[in-house]
Design a protein around this motif. Structure first.
Motif, PDB file in Angstrom:
ATOM      1  N   TYR A 284       0.648  -1.419  -0.170  1.00 24.53           N
ATOM      2  CA  TYR A 284      -0.221  -0.135   0.154  1.00 24.53           C
ATOM      3  C   TYR A 284       0.746   1.130  -0.076  1.00 24.53           C
ATOM      4  O   TYR A 284       1.097   2.760  -0.446  1.00 24.53           O
ATOM      5  CB  TYR A 284      -1.351   0.134   1.196  1.00 24.53           C
ATOM      6  N   ASN A 288       0.750   3.582  -3.506  1.00 22.61           N
ATOM      7  CA  ASN A 288       0.449   5.726  -3.264  1.00 22.61           C
ATOM      8  C   ASN A 288       1.585   5.911  -3.943  1.00 22.61           C
ATOM      9  O   ASN A 288       1.890   7.150  -4.175  1.00 22.61           O
ATOM     10  CB  ASN A 288       0.196   5.363  -1.702  1.00 22.61           C
ATOM     11  N   THR A 291       0.857   6.004  -7.379  1.00 21.15           N
ATOM     12  CA  THR A 291      -0.100   7.245  -7.619  1.00 21.15           C
ATOM     13  C   THR A 291       0.844   8.647  -7.721  1.00 21.15           C
ATOM     14  O   THR A 291       0.055   9.115  -8.574  1.00 21.15           O
ATOM     15  CB  THR A 291      -0.855   6.480  -6.688  1.00 21.15           C
ATOM     16  N   LEU A 397      -3.445   0.844 -10.561  1.00 24.77           N
ATOM     17  CA  LEU A 397      -3.033   1.645  -8.805  1.00 24.77           C
ATOM     18  C   LEU A 397      -4.420   1.162  -8.238  1.00 24.77           C
ATOM     19  O   LEU A 397      -4.345   0.854  -7.054  1.00 24.77           O
ATOM     20  CB  LEU A 397      -2.872   2.739  -9.463  1.00 24.77           C
ATOM     21  N   SER A 398      -5.296   1.798  -8.652  1.00 21.74           N
ATOM     22  CA  SER A 398      -6.446   0.868  -7.896  1.00 21.74           C
ATOM     23  C   SER A 398      -7.041   0.298  -7.578  1.00 21.74           C
ATOM     24  O   SER A 398      -6.929   0.000  -6.221  1.00 21.74           O
ATOM     25  CB  SER A 398      -7.953   1.658  -8.997  1.00 21.74           C
ATOM     26  N   ALA A 401      -4.067  -1.114  -4.930  1.00 27.29           N
ATOM     27  CA  ALA A 401      -3.682   0.145  -3.026  1.00 27.29           C
ATOM     28  C   ALA A 401      -4.694  -1.304  -2.326  1.00 27.29           C
ATOM     29  O   ALA A 401      -4.107  -1.051  -1.212  1.00 27.29           O
ATOM     30  CB  ALA A 401      -4.603   1.317  -4.004  1.00 27.29           C
ATOM     31  N   SER A 414      -9.318   3.325  -1.011  1.00 30.95           N
ATOM     32  CA  SER A 414      -9.463   3.664  -2.051  1.00 30.95           C
ATOM     33  C   SER A 414      -9.411   4.748  -1.962  1.00 30.95           C
ATOM     34  O   SER A 414      -8.603   5.119  -2.954  1.00 30.95           O
ATOM     35  CB  SER A 414     -10.949   2.602  -2.724  1.00 30.95           C
ATOM     36  N   ASN A 417      -5.305   6.427  -2.129  1.00 33.40           N
ATOM     37  CA  ASN A 417      -5.174   6.447  -2.901  1.00 33.40           C
ATOM     38  C   ASN A 417      -5.829   7.052  -3.634  1.00 33.40           C
ATOM     39  O   ASN A 417      -5.010   8.093  -4.754  1.00 33.40           O
ATOM     40  CB  ASN A 417      -5.393   4.860  -3.690  1.00 33.40           C
ATOM     41  N   GLN A 418      -7.275   7.297  -4.307  1.00 32.20           N
ATOM     42  CA  GLN A 418      -7.592   8.532  -5.391  1.00 32.20           C
ATOM     43  C   GLN A 418      -6.931   9.523  -4.246  1.00 32.20           C
ATOM     44  O   GLN A 418      -6.634  11.015  -5.525  1.00 32.20           O
ATOM     45  CB  GLN A 418      -8.827   8.244  -5.203  1.00 32.20           C
ATOM     46  N   THR A 420      -4.204  11.334  -3.629  1.00 31.20           N
ATOM     47  CA  THR A 420      -3.112  10.848  -3.486  1.00 31.20           C
ATOM     48  C   THR A 420      -2.567  11.144  -4.882  1.00 31.20           C
ATOM     49  O   THR A 420      -1.522  12.105  -5.153  1.00 31.20           O
ATOM     50  CB  THR A 420      -2.141   9.125  -3.105  1.00 31.20           C
ATOM     51  N   ARG A 421      -3.298  10.202  -5.841  1.00 32.24           N
ATOM     52  CA  ARG A 421      -3.468  10.536  -7.736  1.00 32.24           C
ATOM     53  C   ARG A 421      -4.127  12.481  -7.406  1.00 32.24           C
ATOM     54  O   ARG A 421      -3.626  12.830  -8.572  1.00 32.24           O
ATOM     55  CB  ARG A 421      -4.659   9.648  -8.195  1.00 32.24           C
TER      56      ARG A 421
END
Length: 474
Positions: A284, A288, A291, A397-398, A401, A414, A417-418, A420-421
Motif C-alpha cells: 500500500y 501510493n 500513484t 494502481l486502483s 492499492a 481506496s 489512493n485516489q 494521492t493521485r
C-alpha cells in the motif's frame, strides 16, 4: 457463484461488507456506479481543453488565477475523498453515493451559470465535495457486488472507466466547448448523472454499520487543504508580478508546515483523517507513492497537449480535440486485457511495464515533434504509447492499492489512493502553468516538461517493483 439467483421468496442476503449483492448479476450495479465515476473523472480533465475558453470568458483573470478553477476542485476533492471513504463504510454506501451524485449535479449547473471567476471557483468546490462523496462509495459498492474471484477484473474495469473518462475528457471537452461554449463543459454532466440517480435508486441496496461510525477529522482536512493549496499557489504564482518572492516563500513554507502538522496530528489524534497504520502495509505504501508520481506526470501530459497543439502547431480547438482521441481509445481495451491477466499474475508486471511504456511516450514527445505540424509521423506514435501506458497503469494502481487490505478498509484505502493521485494532479497542473502559462509558447518551452514526464514515469516503475500484488489465496 454470481450467476445463481436467490428464490423469489427469499430476499438477497447482506454480505459482511454490508451491501446486498445483485440478485442475478453484479454487472448492472457496476454500470450504475461507473456512470457517476465516469462523470467525476471526465470533469477532472475536461477543463484542460476548456482552459483557453474560460480565460476568454473571464478576461480579467490571469492564467495563474484561472488555474484555481482546476486546482480548487482538485485540492478539495483530494482532502474530502479520505473522510468520505470512512463515511461510506460507516453511514451507508448508497446514501453517500446518491447524495454525492445530487450535490455534484447541482454544483455542475451552478458552474455553468457562473457569472464571475469567484462564483465559478466556489461552485467547483461544491462539485468537488459531491465527487468526493460518491467516488469511494462507488468502489465499495462494486467490490461488495462481486465474488472474490471476479474482483480483480471488476476493479480493473472500474479503474478503466475512470481512466478512460480522464483520458477522453480533453478531446470531448474540446468538441463541446467549441460547439456550445464553456458552460456546456459542466452541463454535460446533468443527463448522465440523472441516469445514475434513476437506476441507482432501484438497484443499489443500503448498508449501515452503526457500531462503526466515526467522527470526521476537521482539523486534518483543514491542514491537508492548506498544505496542498499553499504549495500549489507558490508554484503557480512563482512567475506572477503580482506576488513578491518573499510572499511566495511564505506560502511555500506554510504549505510544508501544514503538511508536517498534518502528519503529526494524524499520529496524535484518536480519529485521524488518514489512518497512518494503512501505510504499514508495504504494498500500500509503495503503490501510493507510485500513484503520486504518476498523477503528476498524467496531469502534465494532458494539460500540455493543448498548449502544444494550439500554441506551437496552431491547431484549432476542435482539431486539437480530435488529435488527442486515438490515445484514450486504447485505455479501456488495454485495461480489460491487463485486468484479466492481473487476476492470475498480479498487478506488478503491468504496473512496471506500463510505467516504462509511459516513459517511452514522454521520450517520444521530447525528441520527435518539431515546430512544424507532422501529426501522423511525429505525434501519433507517442500518443498511442501513452494510451497503452495509461491503460496498463491507472486501473492497476486502483486495484493494487486495496489488494492486500482487509475488506473493512476498502473504501478508506481506496479514498487515500485516489486522493494521492489528485494531489499529484494539482502539482502537475501547477508545474504546467508555471512552464507554459506565460502567453506565447515555443517548441523549446516543452523540453523541461517532457523530461519531467519521463523521469516521473521511471520513478513510478521503480516504486512498483517493490509491491506485492499477487492474487490472494482463495
Amino acid at each position: 457463484m454470481d450467476s445463481t439467483s436467490p428464490s423469489a421468496t427469499t430476499p438477497p442476503a447482506i454480505t459482511p461488507t454490508g451491501v446486498a449483492p445483485a440478485a442475478a448479476s453484479p454487472w448492472p450495479v457496476f454500470w450504475v456506479a461507473s456512470i457517476a465515476v465516469f462523470l467525476v473523472s471526465l470533469d477532472s480533465t475536461m477543463l484542460y481543453a476548456a482552459f483557453g475558453a474560460l480565460r476568454d470568458g473571464f478576461p480579467e483573470a490571469s492564467a495563474a488565477d484561472m488555474s484555481w478553477v482546476l486546482n480548487a476542485y482538485t485540492v478539495v476533492f483530494a482532502a474530502m475523498l479520505i473522510p468520505s471513504g470512512g463515511l461510506a463504510d460507516t453511514h451507508g454506501r448508497k446514501r453517500m453515493f446518491m447524495g454525492g451524485v445530487v450535490l455534484f449535479l447541482a454544483a455542475s449547473a451552478a458552474c455553468g451559470l457562473a457569472g464571475s471567476e469567484g462564483w465559478l471557483i466556489a461552485a467547483r468546490v461544491l462539485q468537488a465535495i459531491g465527487a468526493a462523496l460518491l467516488l469511494p462509495a462507488s468502489l465499495s459498492i462494486v467490490l461488495a457486488a462481486f465474488p472474490a474471484s471476479q474482483r480483480s477484473v471488476a476493479v480493473s474495469l472500474w479503474g478503466a472507466v475512470g481512466g478512460l473518462a480522464a483520458a477522453v475528457g480533453p478531446s470531448l471537452g474540446a468538441f463541446v466547448v467549441d460547439v456550445a461554449g464553456w458552460p456546456w463543459a459542466f452541463y454535460i454532466n446533468l443527463p448522465l448523472g440523472a441516469l445514475s440517480l434513476w437506476f441507482g435508486a432501484g438497484l443499489l441496496k443500503e448498508s449501515v454499520r452503526p457500531d462503526a461510525r466515526r467522527r470526521v477529522d476537521g482539523v486534518g482536512m483543514a491542514l491537508l487543504v492548506v498544505g496542498v493549496g499553499a504549495l500549489a499557489l507558490a508554484i503557480v504564482q512563482s512567475e506572477s508580478p503580482a506576488w513578491r518572492r518573499g510572499e511566495l516563500a511564505v506560502a511555500a513554507a506554510v504549505g510544508v508546515i501544514a503538511l508536517v502538522a498534518f502528519v503529526a496530528w494524524a499520529r496524535a489524534t484518536p480519529h485521524p483523517l488518514v489512518d497512518l497504520a494503512l501505510f504499514k502495509h508495504r504494498t500500500y505504501r509503495y503503490v501510493n507513492l507510485a500513484t503520486f508520481s504518476f498523477g503528476i506526470a498524467f496531469a502534465m501530459m494532458f494539460f500540455a497537449f493543448f498548449f502544444y497543439m494550439m500554441g506551437v502547431w496552431r491547431y484549432s480547438l476542435p482539431q486539437a480535440g480530435l488529435a488527442v482521441t486515438p490515445g484514450p481509445l486504447l485505455v479501456v481495451p488495454t485495461a480489460i486485457v491487463t485486468g484479466r491477466l492481473a487476476a492470475r499474475m498480479g498487478h506488478r508486471p503491468f504496473l512496471v511495464g506500463g510505467a516504462l511504456v509511459y516513459a517511452a511516450s514522454g521520450l517520444w514527445f521530447l525528441l520527435a515533434p518539431g515546430a512544424e505540424p507532422a501529426y501522423l509521423r511525429d505525434w501519433l506514435p507517442g500518443l498511442l504509447l501513452s494510451g497503452i501506458g495509461v491503460g496498463m497503469v491507472l486501473p492497476a494502481l486502483s486495484g493494487a492499492a486495496v489488494n492486500r487490505l482487509p475488506a473493512q478498509h476498502y473504501a478508506v484505502g481506496s479514498a487515500v489512493n485516489q486522493a494521492t493521485r489528485q494531489i499529484g494532479g494539482v502539482l502537475g497542473v501547477a508545474i504546467t502553468v508555471l512552464l507554459l502559462g506565460h502567453g506565447a509558447v515555443s517548441h523549446a518551452d516543452f523540453s523541461p516538461l517532457y523530461i519531467g514526464h519521463v523521469g516521473l514515469a521511471l520513478v513510478t516503475a521503480l516504486l512498483c517493483l517493490a509491491v506485492d500484488t499477487r492474487p490472494k489465496a482463495s
